[in-house]
Design an enzyme around this catalytic site. Sequence first.
Site, PDB file in Angstrom:
ATOM      1  N   SER A 191       0.779  -1.252  -0.148  1.00  0.00           N
ATOM      2  CA  SER A 191      -0.099   0.033  -0.004  1.00  0.00           C
ATOM      3  C   SER A 191       1.006   1.299   0.043  1.00  0.00           C
ATOM      4  CB  SER A 191      -0.944  -0.064   1.126  1.00  0.00           C
ATOM      5  OG  SER A 191      -1.672   1.063   1.507  1.00  0.00           O
ATOM      6  N   TYR A 204      -1.588  -1.037  10.589  1.00  0.00           N
ATOM      7  CA  TYR A 204      -1.684  -1.171   9.072  1.00  0.00           C
ATOM      8  C   TYR A 204      -0.619  -0.700   8.317  1.00  0.00           C
ATOM      9  CZ  TYR A 204      -3.920  -0.935   4.509  1.00  0.00           C
ATOM     10  OH  TYR A 204      -4.061  -1.386   3.178  1.00  0.00           O
TER      11      TYR A 204
END
Length: 323
Positions: A191, A204
Amino acid sequence: MLEGTKINSPSQMASVFDIAKDTVLFLVLSCYYILESLFWTLVPNAIRPMKSLKGDVVLVTGGGGGVGRQLAVKLARLGAKVVVWDISKEGLQKTCAAVIDEGYEIASYVVDLADRSAVYAAAEKVKKEVGKVDVLINNAGTVFGETLLDLSDSAIETTYKVNILSHYWTVKAFLPDMISSGKGHIVTVGSVAGLLGTYRCTDYSATKFATVGFHESLFTELRAHGHTTIHATLVCPYYINTGMFDGVTPRLMPMLEPDYVAETMIDSIRKNEVNCIMPGSVRYLLPLKCLLPAKMCWDLMHRVMKGPQSMMEFKGKPKAVAS
């Protein structure tokens, strides 16, 4: 008089010569690599050579929705034998229906990626029931969207198990067969949050930073041992409009659509690209965090990009889906 004079031994001289020779060769090859990269960047996908996935067994984790579902449909259209894993039985049923409605076959397995033994067991079932996996796409991910002190210990552990530890188990399960056959492709979905720390994402972002390190280290291992026909691709997308980040309001760039992300990922796989960042403009902004003063970076993030503010309205629910 010469007792204190240091004289280079032949081995030292040879070492200096080897370094000089390798440096010159590197510089010459660098010119070629840069020109090659520029050339393929300018050539449209429609007229450049793209590898075929027809007949290949492609396994997609997190295939029960979002980008995973789009990948399954698009890969099936290319003639691949698609296998999807997800913790959601309902999500898998919808993905299978979408693929079967178009006249293609698909295999699905309910797998809890947070459970190592379940991953290994499912991998063995795939090998027996479908065959050797040619392309592994570690696409599943989960996010809780809380600040560090609000995150429960179990939430942190779950994020690590799904977002990064599962990559170890899937790759260890399928890589040996790829090496034996001399053919394979491992896709690690990271990401942009794994390239730039994000507010309310200490778990995350950290796991996505880990996927970057995992990919780069795995790539060096494959190359160092001569496995040049086994490819590795790192995919780092911006926020994706899958419901995973509901409520997030990016200021400068809109969320990416799952269809676009899946299409770009497949193109990247078929081109055997090592890195795929979406949108492409992000790769030119990332070096600024190392080049600019820390206070300037924070002001850019907080005042211009409003990164933290965009995450303050986060309403998503933790899901094991595409990240």
